[in-house]
Motif scaffolding. Structure first.
Motif, PDB file in Angstrom:
ATOM      1  N   LEU A  33     -44.202 -80.513  -7.929  1.00 14.33           N
ATOM      2  CA  LEU A  33     -44.322 -79.583  -9.166  1.00 14.33           C
ATOM      3  C   LEU A  33     -44.788 -78.246  -8.779  1.00 14.33           C
ATOM      4  O   LEU A  33     -44.520 -77.148  -9.028  1.00 14.33           O
ATOM      5  N   LEU A  34     -46.036 -78.266  -8.140  1.00 14.91           N
ATOM      6  CA  LEU A  34     -46.861 -77.053  -7.639  1.00 14.91           C
ATOM      7  C   LEU A  34     -46.109 -76.446  -6.626  1.00 14.91           C
ATOM      8  O   LEU A  34     -46.004 -75.247  -6.756  1.00 14.91           O
ATOM      9  N   ALA A  35     -45.399 -77.144  -5.992  1.00 16.31           N
ATOM     10  CA  ALA A  35     -44.615 -76.494  -4.627  1.00 16.31           C
ATOM     11  C   ALA A  35     -43.440 -75.786  -5.539  1.00 16.31           C
ATOM     12  O   ALA A  35     -43.258 -74.580  -5.344  1.00 16.31           O
ATOM     13  N   VAL A  36     -42.760 -76.338  -6.481  1.00 15.90           N
ATOM     14  CA  VAL A  36     -41.511 -75.558  -7.119  1.00 15.90           C
ATOM     15  C   VAL A  36     -42.167 -74.480  -7.858  1.00 15.90           C
ATOM     16  O   VAL A  36     -41.445 -73.461  -7.993  1.00 15.90           O
ATOM     17  N   ALA A  37     -43.438 -74.775  -8.291  1.00 16.24           N
ATOM     18  CA  ALA A  37     -43.921 -73.486  -9.092  1.00 16.24           C
ATOM     19  C   ALA A  37     -44.493 -72.432  -8.216  1.00 16.24           C
ATOM     20  O   ALA A  37     -45.171 -71.330  -8.761  1.00 16.24           O
ATOM     21  N   GLY A  38     -44.454 -72.371  -6.994  1.00 11.20           N
ATOM     22  CA  GLY A  38     -44.783 -71.333  -5.984  1.00 11.20           C
ATOM     23  C   GLY A  38     -45.945 -71.528  -5.269  1.00 11.20           C
ATOM     24  O   GLY A  38     -46.235 -70.759  -4.283  1.00 11.20           O
ATOM     25  N   ALA A  39     -46.720 -72.579  -5.291  1.00 14.37           N
ATOM     26  CA  ALA A  39     -47.983 -72.767  -4.441  1.00 14.37           C
ATOM     27  C   ALA A  39     -47.676 -73.434  -3.024  1.00 14.37           C
ATOM     28  O   ALA A  39     -46.641 -73.937  -2.727  1.00 14.37           O
ATOM     29  N   ARG A  40     -48.474 -73.080  -2.071  1.00 15.88           N
ATOM     30  CA  ARG A  40     -48.442 -73.431  -0.894  1.00 15.88           C
ATOM     31  C   ARG A  40     -49.381 -74.663  -0.918  1.00 15.88           C
ATOM     32  O   ARG A  40     -50.300 -74.891  -1.123  1.00 15.88           O
ATOM     33  N   VAL A  41     -48.569 -76.167  -0.872  1.00 13.22           N
ATOM     34  CA  VAL A  41     -49.426 -77.364  -1.265  1.00 13.22           C
ATOM     35  C   VAL A  41     -49.944 -78.117   0.253  1.00 13.22           C
ATOM     36  O   VAL A  41     -49.430 -77.925   1.132  1.00 13.22           O
ATOM     37  N   VAL A  42     -51.062 -78.505  -0.153  1.00 15.67           N
ATOM     38  CA  VAL A  42     -51.562 -79.434   0.743  1.00 15.67           C
ATOM     39  C   VAL A  42     -51.662 -80.762   0.484  1.00 15.67           C
ATOM     40  O   VAL A  42     -52.435 -81.039  -0.680  1.00 15.67           O
ATOM     41  N   VAL A  43     -51.235 -81.823   1.217  1.00 17.37           N
ATOM     42  CA  VAL A  43     -51.012 -83.029   0.736  1.00 17.37           C
ATOM     43  C   VAL A  43     -52.182 -83.864   1.670  1.00 17.37           C
ATOM     44  O   VAL A  43     -51.921 -84.067   2.719  1.00 17.37           O
ATOM     45  N   VAL A  44     -53.120 -84.280   0.757  1.00 14.09           N
ATOM     46  CA  VAL A  44     -54.265 -85.049   1.220  1.00 14.09           C
ATOM     47  C   VAL A  44     -54.281 -86.488   0.781  1.00 14.09           C
ATOM     48  O   VAL A  44     -54.048 -86.802  -0.364  1.00 14.09           O
ATOM     49  N   ASP A  45     -54.302 -87.529   1.730  1.00 14.65           N
ATOM     50  CA  ASP A  45     -54.200 -88.883   1.482  1.00 14.65           C
ATOM     51  C   ASP A  45     -54.766 -89.687   2.401  1.00 14.65           C
ATOM     52  O   ASP A  45     -54.814 -89.328   3.693  1.00 14.65           O
ATOM     53  N   SER A  56     -43.423 -83.105   5.156  1.00 14.42           N
ATOM     54  CA  SER A  56     -42.294 -82.453   5.964  1.00 14.42           C
ATOM     55  C   SER A  56     -41.230 -82.108   5.300  1.00 14.42           C
ATOM     56  O   SER A  56     -40.257 -81.332   5.658  1.00 14.42           O
ATOM     57  N   GLY A  57     -41.136 -82.578   3.915  1.00 13.66           N
ATOM     58  CA  GLY A  57     -40.089 -82.255   2.875  1.00 13.66           C
ATOM     59  C   GLY A  57     -40.264 -80.871   2.233  1.00 13.66           C
ATOM     60  O   GLY A  57     -39.597 -80.418   1.241  1.00 13.66           O
ATOM     61  N   ILE A  58     -41.277 -80.150   2.370  1.00 16.45           N
ATOM     62  CA  ILE A  58     -41.767 -79.170   1.675  1.00 16.45           C
ATOM     63  C   ILE A  58     -41.887 -77.879   2.188  1.00 16.45           C
ATOM     64  O   ILE A  58     -43.002 -78.013   3.353  1.00 16.45           O
ATOM     65  N   ASP A  59     -41.445 -76.955   2.402  1.00 17.57           N
ATOM     66  CA  ASP A  59     -41.649 -75.756   3.058  1.00 17.57           C
ATOM     67  C   ASP A  59     -43.161 -75.239   3.090  1.00 17.57           C
ATOM     68  O   ASP A  59     -43.798 -75.131   2.023  1.00 17.57           O
TER      69      ASP A  59
END
Length: 255
Positions: A33-45, A56-59
């Motif tokens: 959702l944050l990506a759709v709302a325009g953020a550059r997301v950082v996936v931490v896990d 890999s699936g999010i620009d």
């Protein structure tokens, strides 16, 4: 006067949003959702491969492997995020764990594990993220729980309830401390949400029936319903909201 342009305040265009526990469940819904709302997301896990697969699936997304209970690793990873992304604007403190056992059967090692992830890990990530937020801005959204605001009662879960209760007051304390820096700190308190986290509970149809029975709306939450609350609190739409705990609980806490 509110105009259609006011809806732009729900967007987070160009902001760097870090989501811990971001490879599945509520965290994944927040990332998407944050990506759709325009953020550059950082996936931490903790799961490096899962974080990489989501990113890999999010620009423009960045994946990082991290155990949030490791203080040295948290500092290193947040420094690396800031170096690669330039700054951190939003932190969603979502990583969490639970050991559902009767209190008298709960080993100290299990207690410590839950405290280390749910409470200490949230503190460490908030502290490091704040150090990289631009002057006068920034938003932290902690993932609390209705179990941090009630005694529960359907099954024993003392370490989870205690840590989520601590996270509620950490949210308030940081909101007050960091207000002068322009950093807002809020929390979302979900009810039981349809993710793998509650998989062991779903093995008992009778328990799931009781959960629905104590929820006025009569159902579990969906991950995206929690993510929408997170987006609101992270965005400029909530610019005057700090120190707040927003329940997404189908009315559970209203009883």
């Amino acid at each position: 006067m509110t105009t259609p342009a006011s809806l732009d305040r729900f967007r987070v265009d160009g902001q760097v949003a870090v989501v811990t526990g971001g490879a599945n469940g509520i965290g994944l819904a927040c990332v998407q959702l944050l990506a759709v709302a325009g953020a550059r997301v950082v996936v931490v896990d903790r799961d490096a491969a899962a974080a990489a697969a989501v990113a890999s699936g999010i620009d423009g997304a960045l994946p990082f492997a991290l155990d949030v209970a490791d203080a040295a690793a948290v500092a290193q990873v947040f420094d690396a995020i800031a170096q690669q992304a330039g700054r951190i604007d939003i932190l969603v403190n979502n990583a969490g764990t639970a050991v559902r056992k009767p209190t008298q059967e709960l080993a100290i090692e299990e207690w410590n594990q839950v405290v280390a992830v749910n409470l200490t890990g949230a503190f460490l990530c908030a502290r490091e993220a704040a150090r990289h937020m631009p002057a006068g801005s920034g938003s932290v959204v902690n993932m609390a729980s209705i179990m941090g605001m009630s005694g529960g009662g359907l099954y024993p879960n003392i370490s989870y309830q205690t840590t989520k209760g601590g996270l509620v007051n950490m949210t308030r304390a940081l909101a007050v401390e960091w207000a002068g820096q322009g950093i807002r700190v809020n929390a979302v308190a979900p009810t039981w949400t349809r993710t793998g986290f509650i998989g062991p509970l779903e093995a008992s149809p009778a328990l799931m029936d009781r959960i629905r029975a104590v929820t006025p709306l009569g159902r579990l939450a969906e991950p995206d319903e929690v993510a929408h609350a997170v987006l609101f609190l992270a965005s400029a739409a909530a610019s005057m909201v700090t120190g707040h705990v927003l329940a997404v609980d189908g009315g559970f806490l209203a009883q």
